[in-house]
Design an enzyme around this catalytic site. Structure first.
Site, PDB file in Angstrom:
ATOM      1  CD1 TRP A  99      22.345  43.982  30.421  1.00  0.00           C
ATOM      2  CD2 TRP A  99      23.620  45.613  29.569  1.00  0.00           C
ATOM      3  NE1 TRP A  99      23.287  44.310  31.359  1.00  0.00           N
ATOM      4  CE2 TRP A  99      24.078  45.300  30.876  1.00  0.00           C
ATOM      5  CE3 TRP A  99      24.271  46.621  28.853  1.00  0.00           C
ATOM      6  CZ2 TRP A  99      25.170  45.966  31.461  1.00  0.00           C
ATOM      7  CZ3 TRP A  99      25.345  47.274  29.439  1.00  0.00           C
ATOM      8  CH2 TRP A  99      25.783  46.945  30.724  1.00  0.00           C
ATOM      9  CG  ASP A 166      23.337  40.930  24.384  1.00  0.00           C
ATOM     10  OD1 ASP A 166      24.236  40.125  24.710  1.00  0.00           O
ATOM     11  OD2 ASP A 166      23.171  42.028  24.959  1.00  0.00           O
ATOM     12  CE  LYS A 190      27.569  39.346  31.695  1.00  0.00           C
ATOM     13  NZ  LYS A 190      28.010  40.665  32.111  1.00  0.00           N
TER      14      LYS A 190
HETATM   15  N1  PLP Z   1      24.486  42.593  27.181  1.00  0.00           N
HETATM   16  C1  PLP Z   1      24.298  41.910  28.322  1.00  0.00           C
HETATM   17  C2  PLP Z   1      23.203  40.899  28.402  1.00  0.00           C
HETATM   18  C3  PLP Z   1      25.132  42.147  29.416  1.00  0.00           C
HETATM   19  O1  PLP Z   1      24.951  41.459  30.553  1.00  0.00           O
HETATM   20  C4  PLP Z   1      26.170  43.097  29.307  1.00  0.00           C
HETATM   21  C5  PLP Z   1      27.084  43.370  30.430  1.00  0.00           C
HETATM   22  O2  PLP Z   1      26.947  42.898  31.521  1.00  0.00           O
HETATM   23  C6  PLP Z   1      26.314  43.795  28.098  1.00  0.00           C
HETATM   24  C7  PLP Z   1      25.461  43.503  27.057  1.00  0.00           C
HETATM   25  C8  PLP Z   1      27.394  44.819  27.911  1.00  0.00           C
HETATM   26  O3  PLP Z   1      28.606  44.177  27.786  1.00  0.00           O
HETATM   27  P1  PLP Z   1      30.003  44.945  27.657  1.00  0.00           P
HETATM   28  O4  PLP Z   1      30.311  45.476  29.013  1.00  0.00           O
HETATM   29  O5  PLP Z   1      30.928  43.870  27.195  1.00  0.00           O
HETATM   30  O6  PLP Z   1      29.830  46.035  26.667  1.00  0.00           O
END
Ligand code: PLP
Length: 355
Positions: A99, A166, A190
């Protein structure tokens, strides 16, 4: 048979949150209409947003001068909104997993974005701690918990620049020092709600500084000015978030969430370290309390599939590791009871005895 949901996200929520949200979906505040049918401008909905925002500020001790927003688009949209709104000359990113890498990729579309530290060469098995952080960054972007690799930084790093975090997979699992951040964002699915809403906590006086035109919907100022109501927000996930926030408060707040997370993780990591069949995949001082990753020891590799089937039969749901790590990942978000972790540990012990 009782099932325990170890999915990485969307993932376990407190049962009463699901039940209370379901009740409102059937009949919102006794109006005879479903929560899914009402306008976000209905007079009964504004108090939902107001209470949710107030609880977030209270639980995370958000200082004055920050706005709390509920937006659509997932955390992935924030990967581009962050540089759009905050990148002036140069941004720094910690490359700590899938991510984080995606966030850095988007920032490069907007200007100079540098990787300040990375654990990629080691397969993301640790959270970088010893690095030189340039002093001329507009911000340092960190992914506080790496959902796929199971590493986490549980305290803000000591760096000479402002942070952007994030926190999709560890928000509300511990106290945080919001004052160190210009912006915090988290996909809800989550620790907060069903998928469909993203939580943003943004420092107001950092907005409007970027030297570019920003499309209206991607400009945080739009949503600050309109109190997350510029366009139709995801009404049901926001209501669900409110129920979770009430639940967190009633349980004792993020301090209690942290205590439970530490207790759960200790039980599971202790077993991973003790059991001859398994080993953890990340360095001990980087271990995530939310996503606990482990594999079969090399001499027992053939037992991976049998253990997965064995645990599944005993009610463990979602323990398969992400394809980039393999093995197993037990996600232990706020709503996971200790009983769930103990049931998984019992599976590991019984399986060991049979082999
Ligand atoms: N950042 C982290 C740490 C994640 O775990 C996730 C998804 O699991 C995301 C970003 C992406 O999230 P989204 O699916 O809401 O775009």
């Amino acid at each position: 048979m009782k099932k325990y949901n170890f999915n990485a996200g969307p993932s376990i929520l407190p049962r009463e949150v699901i039940e209370n949200t379901a009740k409102q979906i059937l009949d919102f505040n006794g109006s005879g209409l479903s929560l899914a049918e009402i306008s976000h401008r209905a007079k009964d909905f504004q108090p939902v947003v107001d209470e949710a925002v107030a609880l977030i500020k209270e639980l995370l001790k958000v200082p004055e001068g920050y706005s709390v927003l509920f937006l659509g688009g997932g955390a992935s949209l924030e990967f581009c909104m962050i540089p759009y709104n905050f990148l002036i000359k140069k941004a720094g990113y910690l490359n700590t997993g899938t991510w984080a890498k995606k966030a850095l990729k988007e920032a490069k579309l907007f200007g100079e974005a540098v990787e300040v530290a990375s654990s990629a060469d080691a397969g993301y098995t640790f959270y970088p701690k010893d690095y030189e952080c340039p002093t001329d960054l507009d911000y340092l972007h960190i992914t506080t918990n790496n959902t796929i690799y199971g590493t986490e930084i549980r305290k803000e790093p000591e760096v000479p620049v402002r942070l952007i975090g994030d926190m999709s997979s560890d928000i509300f699992s511990r106290p945080i020092d919001v004052a160190k951040y210009d912006c915090i964002y988290a996909g809800a699915q989550k620790n907060l709600a069903m998928a469909g809403v993203t939580l943003i906590i943004v420092k107001d006086d950092c907005l409007g500084k970027a030297p570019r035109q920003i499309p209206t919907m991607l400009d945080y100022r739009t949503h600050v000015e309109k109190g997350s109501m510029f366009n139709t927000p995801p009404v049901v996930p926001i209501y669900c978030a409110l129920e979770t926030l009430r639940w967190i408060k009633a349980q004792g707040g993020v301090e209690e969430m942290a205590r439970r997370a530490e207790a759960r993780a200790k039980v599971l990591y202790d077993e991973i370290d003790r059991n001859k069949l398994f080993r953890g995949t990340v360095e001990k001082d980087s271990r995530s309390l939310m996503n606990i990753c482990f594999v079969m020891n090399d001499e027992y590799k053939d037992l991976e599939k049998p253990f997965f089937e064995y645990a599944t039969q005993r009610g463990m749901v979602g323990i398969k590791g992400h394809r980039s790590v393999g093995g197993f990942r037990a996600s232990c978000y706020n709503a996971m009871p200790m009983e769930g972790v103990e049931a998984l540990v019992k599976c590991m012990q019984d399986f060991e005895k049979e082999h």
